[in-house]
Write a protein that holds these residues in place. Sequence first.
Motif, mmCIF file in Angstrom:
data_model
loop_
_atom_site.group_PDB
_atom_site.id
_atom_site.type_symbol
_atom_site.label_atom_id
_atom_site.label_comp_id
_atom_site.label_asym_id
_atom_site.label_seq_id
_atom_site.Cartn_x
_atom_site.Cartn_y
_atom_site.Cartn_z
ATOM 1 N N CYS A 250 0.709 -1.023 -0.362
ATOM 2 C CA CYS A 250 -0.182 0.301 -0.027
ATOM 3 C C CYS A 250 0.955 1.311 -0.109
ATOM 4 C CB CYS A 250 -1.326 0.040 1.183
ATOM 5 S SG CYS A 250 -2.214 1.430 1.442
ATOM 6 N N CYS A 251 0.602 2.526 -0.998
ATOM 7 C CA CYS A 251 0.803 3.799 -0.609
ATOM 8 C C CYS A 251 -0.178 4.879 -0.910
ATOM 9 C CB CYS A 251 1.892 3.500 -1.996
ATOM 10 S SG CYS A 251 2.567 5.490 -1.933
ATOM 11 N N SER A 252 -0.025 5.341 0.666
ATOM 12 C CA SER A 252 -1.498 6.897 0.854
ATOM 13 C C SER A 252 -0.799 7.587 1.234
ATOM 14 C CB SER A 252 -2.522 5.968 1.296
ATOM 15 O OG SER A 252 -1.838 5.666 3.133
ATOM 16 N N ARG A 253 -1.117 8.894 0.737
ATOM 17 C CA ARG A 253 -0.721 9.470 1.365
ATOM 18 C C ARG A 253 -1.878 11.243 1.146
ATOM 19 N NH1 ARG A 253 2.882 7.449 2.043
ATOM 20 N NH2 ARG A 253 5.608 7.612 1.443
ATOM 21 N N THR A 271 2.514 9.025 -9.145
ATOM 22 C CA THR A 271 3.430 9.289 -7.659
ATOM 23 C C THR A 271 3.854 7.851 -7.054
ATOM 24 O OG1 THR A 271 3.280 11.637 -8.270
ATOM 25 C CG2 THR A 271 4.837 11.100 -6.439
ATOM 26 N N TYR A 272 1.986 7.733 -6.460
ATOM 27 C CA TYR A 272 2.125 6.399 -5.090
ATOM 28 C C TYR A 272 1.855 5.442 -6.129
ATOM 29 C CZ TYR A 272 -0.344 10.293 -2.141
ATOM 30 O OH TYR A 272 -0.472 11.645 -1.824
ATOM 31 N N ARG A 275 5.759 4.445 -6.383
ATOM 32 C CA ARG A 275 6.281 4.117 -5.152
ATOM 33 C C ARG A 275 6.191 2.587 -5.066
ATOM 34 N NH1 ARG A 275 10.763 2.565 -2.132
ATOM 35 N NH2 ARG A 275 10.605 2.720 0.342
ATOM 36 N N LYS A 344 -7.213 12.534 -0.094
ATOM 37 C CA LYS A 344 -6.373 11.526 -0.057
ATOM 38 C C LYS A 344 -6.279 10.716 -0.851
ATOM 39 C CE LYS A 344 -4.669 7.484 3.493
ATOM 40 N NZ LYS A 344 -4.699 7.753 5.063
ATOM 41 N N GLU A 346 -4.733 6.591 -2.020
ATOM 42 C CA GLU A 346 -4.269 5.451 -1.823
ATOM 43 C C GLU A 346 -4.222 4.463 -3.442
ATOM 44 O OE1 GLU A 346 -5.152 3.792 1.906
ATOM 45 O OE2 GLU A 346 -6.219 1.889 0.646
#
Length: 424
Positions: A250-253, A271-272, A275, A344, A346
């Motif tokens: 998972c990649c979340s910001r 971008t996420y 990564r 946000k 994700e």
Amino acid sequence: MSKAQPVFALIDCNSFYASCERVFRPDLGRVPIVVLSNNDGCVIARSYDAKPYVKMGEPYFQIKHKLKKHGIVPFSSNYALYGDMSERVMTLIESMVPAVEVYSIDEAFADLTGIDGRDALGRKIRSHVLRCTGIPVGVGIAHTKTLAKLANHTAKRLQVQTGGVVDICDPFKRDWVLRNTDVSEVWGVGRKMKLHLDAMGIKTAMDLAQADPWTLRNKFSVVIEKTARELGGTPCLELDEPDPPKQEICCSRMFGKRLTELAPIKEAVATYMMRASEKLRAQKSLCKKIRVSIRTGMFNPEEAKYANGVLIDMPYPTDDVRLLTKAAVDALDRVFRPGFKYSKAEVLLMSLCQQGEYTDDLFATSQSADATKLMAVLDQINGRWGRGTLRSASVPEDPDWGMRRELMSHSYTTRLDQLWRVYS
């Protein structure tokens, strides 16, 4: 011939985030430091000299005046710096001991079973890590992992007297530490558990070590039973093997500001995904399915609420960031709704499998060898020259929606344009 009694060492970096900031700022050697969470929200790390004035989790906007009053310097979280410094520390430790379990970003267990001169080795590890990285560490040595954790706590608490290294394999030293340590300092004893133990008259680590393990198991859990046995010198926890590959990535910001247009959200998702795909390839996995979701802020009563996500099946298991990014970005068209302020996004990689562990359909398309080679070159270049040196065209270098990190230090070890400069 009897088997040697196991010996564990816990090597733990002192105030790790703050220490990383001090490595390249010697002028802050005696200045208290705090590190803030994403978007400079709240305090997540403190140097030892900042702890009397600042509590963990305090919102930054509420304590600015207090920081200024006590001369405390705040920093935005610089995870690229912390991750790289952690890797350097762990590599040094691994070169000096037979086996290592990296427990977290700033601590590792080491197996010292059968090694003579443990105290001297602990001091050698401490001085070598400090000399090569600038990061101070404490070393706790004992016959169980829980006791090693307690020895490490004592090494930090009494650093002047101990020099940062404490070996409590000797029963007399072990009992002294147990008697003089509050039960709340024992590994795995949280605030709620302390209240329950207090009610049973268990105030110190020694009280817990002498408590009946079966009573603790029946009243609480097998975890507390093992903790008590370990404090008494009976090993219940071994050095863990390396973790197996993750089944999901998972990649979340949170965005640095609310977004109302689709285009910047697509940039964020790209971008996420960049990564997440790096993590995927690092563990040599392929992805069969992804989930992309977006949401608004959920706590402001004046903002309309909305959250949605979508699942996408990939045409074949892949680690190709180009294919993964296109699928994720295109899927946003299905969940985006105008009129909301999004906070946000994700990206979740699902149904992961290891390369060569799935059955190919004879007539199905599979990832080409050229794509696999391209991803390997991408990772090699970014590994050598810094993350983001090569990236998808849809990934901006400095987006205005990025996390708010107004107090971030340079990435001294991972970016060529931010190397430390020394002038003669």
